[in-house]
Enzyme design. Structure first.
Site, PDB file in Angstrom:
ATOM      1  N   LYS A 159       0.851  -1.232  -0.200  1.00  0.00           N
ATOM      2  CA  LYS A 159      -0.212   0.136  -0.094  1.00  0.00           C
ATOM      3  C   LYS A 159       0.936   1.156   0.194  1.00  0.00           C
ATOM      4  CE  LYS A 159      -4.391  -1.706   0.474  1.00  0.00           C
ATOM      5  NZ  LYS A 159      -5.753  -1.123  -0.449  1.00  0.00           N
ATOM      6  N   ASP A 188      -0.608  -0.176  -4.628  1.00  0.00           N
ATOM      7  CA  ASP A 188      -1.793   0.165  -4.538  1.00  0.00           C
ATOM      8  C   ASP A 188      -1.801   1.468  -3.645  1.00  0.00           C
ATOM      9  OD1 ASP A 188      -4.679   0.521  -4.428  1.00  0.00           O
ATOM     10  OD2 ASP A 188      -5.137  -1.241  -3.307  1.00  0.00           O
ATOM     11  N   GLU A 214      -1.788   0.252  -8.735  1.00  0.00           N
ATOM     12  CA  GLU A 214      -3.354   0.324  -8.579  1.00  0.00           C
ATOM     13  C   GLU A 214      -3.730   1.683  -8.264  1.00  0.00           C
ATOM     14  OE1 GLU A 214      -5.471  -2.358  -6.384  1.00  0.00           O
ATOM     15  OE2 GLU A 214      -3.773  -3.876  -6.276  1.00  0.00           O
ATOM     16  N   ASP A 237      -8.866  -0.524 -10.229  1.00  0.00           N
ATOM     17  CA  ASP A 237      -9.642  -1.330  -9.163  1.00  0.00           C
ATOM     18  C   ASP A 237     -11.030  -0.461  -8.998  1.00  0.00           C
ATOM     19  OD1 ASP A 237     -10.558  -2.494  -6.971  1.00  0.00           O
ATOM     20  OD2 ASP A 237      -8.805  -2.377  -5.686  1.00  0.00           O
ATOM     21  N   LYS A 261     -12.983  -7.222  -7.780  1.00  0.00           N
ATOM     22  CA  LYS A 261     -13.635  -7.212  -6.640  1.00  0.00           C
ATOM     23  C   LYS A 261     -14.819  -7.759  -6.702  1.00  0.00           C
ATOM     24  CE  LYS A 261     -10.618  -4.543  -3.139  1.00  0.00           C
ATOM     25  NZ  LYS A 261      -9.551  -4.033  -4.040  1.00  0.00           N
TER      26      LYS A 261
END
Length: 363
Positions: A159, A188, A214, A237, A261
């Site tokens: 992250k 991300d 991402e 995403d 997702k």
């Protein structure tokens, strides 16, 4: 076979440590299971909107699910066409639509004694790679990466947080020095960076140190400009459900992957359709979870297994952040790879003591 009985069950599972989702601090994961029964089979689907990510709250999801359940009596054979038609006619929050479809897909498979099947899908891969999640200071990131690499993980996700970019750069440099091209690193940023700081960040990274980042930008439409300035591929995403038309507007050139997702996309077949589109565009389809339980992870592993002859590493390491799980045997990737068939079978073996039935219907 069509369901004859339905229950809504509620659960709460603590995280091993508090998890932050878009500035929302969560101590536990709460959600619902839809339990469907017919003669000889009981199946589960998970409805688990994540605060900070989903627009619908858990209470709103519960109300929407309860209002829809009587519609299940309209099913005849519980076929893929019937399921799609029934769900397309409804206006359901994405987490609810996904959980309902999950339960129906699982019920259809359990009544035939086979794995779930999907129109146009590939034969399921026997194993799928899983990426390990990294977080913390550079020392902690490198320590966790070394541990998971020794276990067999070859893909990792870090992250990137606004206000902590120097720390992220240090972690990425340390990872690159330690592993080079022996392991894949994905980033991300959760749409947190403005264009100028994203470009400065991208230019500070060692060449070849990451596979993609991402959602780097607060304005996703600027991804082509970000790619032109840095040479770094991005992955979509949140934009896939927030602004679906952007995928075609941006095109494949500045992208490396679509992160899918299902409980945000709004369904199982919709997610497979998106994975097929990624394949046609020459992009990786990376199935990912929103900190759901192993009830969801088992089916998501199977979706990854049938989405491509060579599935990309999936973002299903989230079970390791839960202090407990709903199933007898939680989802695992002991050597960095998961057995999707076994994971799906295990996903339907729910521990009764972990859930509380709050409503029931005879259909």
């Amino acid at each position: 076979m069509k369901p004859l009985h339905a229950d809504i069950c509620r659960y709460e599972v603590p995280f091993t440590a508090p998890v932050t989702v878009r500035s929302v601090l969560l101590a536990s994961r709460e959600g619902l299971l839809l339990r469907l029964k017919c003669e000889g089979a009981t199946a589960f689907g998970e409805i688990a909107p994540l605060p900070g990510l989903h627009a619908e709250s858990l209470d709103e999801a519960t109300s929407a699910l309860a209002a829809f359940i009587p519609e299940l009596s309209r099913l005849n054979l519980n076929s893929s066409d019937e399921r799609r038609r029934l769900l397309d006619e409804a206006t359901l929050p994405p987490s609810v639509a996904t959980g309902i479809e999950m339960a129906l897909v699982n019920l259809a498979a359990l009544t035939t004694g086979s794995l779930p099947s999907f129109p146009g899908a590939f034969p399921p891969a026997s194993k799928i790679p899983v990426n390990a999640l990294l977080a913390g200071k550079p020392e902690a990131v490198l320590e966790r990466a070394a541990k998971r690499y020794a276990e067999g993980f070859l893909a990792f996700k870090l992250k990137v947080r606004k206000g902590q970019l120097d720390e992220a750069i240090a972690s990425i440099r340390a990872f690159h020095e330690a592993f080079g091209d022996k392991a894949e690193l994905r980033l991300d940023a959760n749409q947190s960076l403005d264009f100028d700081e994203a470009v400065r960040f991208g230019k500070a990274l060692p060449p070849g140190s990451i596979s993609y980042i991402e959602e780097p930008l607060t304005d996703t439409a600027l991804i082509p400009e970000f790619h032109a300035a840095t040479g770094l591929p991005s992955a979509l995403d949140e934009s896939l459900w927030q602004r679906p038309a952007l995928l075609d507007e941006i095109g494949p050139t500045p992208l490396g992957a679509l992160v899918i997702k299902p409980n945000c996309i709004g369904g199982i077949q919709r997610s497979l359709d998106l994975a097929a589109k990624a394949r046609r565009m020459g992009l990786q389809a990376v199935f990912s979870s929103a900190f759901e339980s192993s009830v969801s992870l088992g089916l998501y592993a199977l979706l990854a297994a049938v989405s491509s002859p060579t599935p990309a590493a999936s973002g299903l390491d989230t079970a390791s952040f839960l202090a407990d799980d709903l199933t007898d045997k939680p989802f695992a990737a002991p050597d960095g790879r998961a057995d999707p068939a076994a994971a799906w079978r295990d996903s339907q073996r729910v521990k009764p003591g972990m859930i509380e039935t709050i409503a029931s219907w005879r259909l």
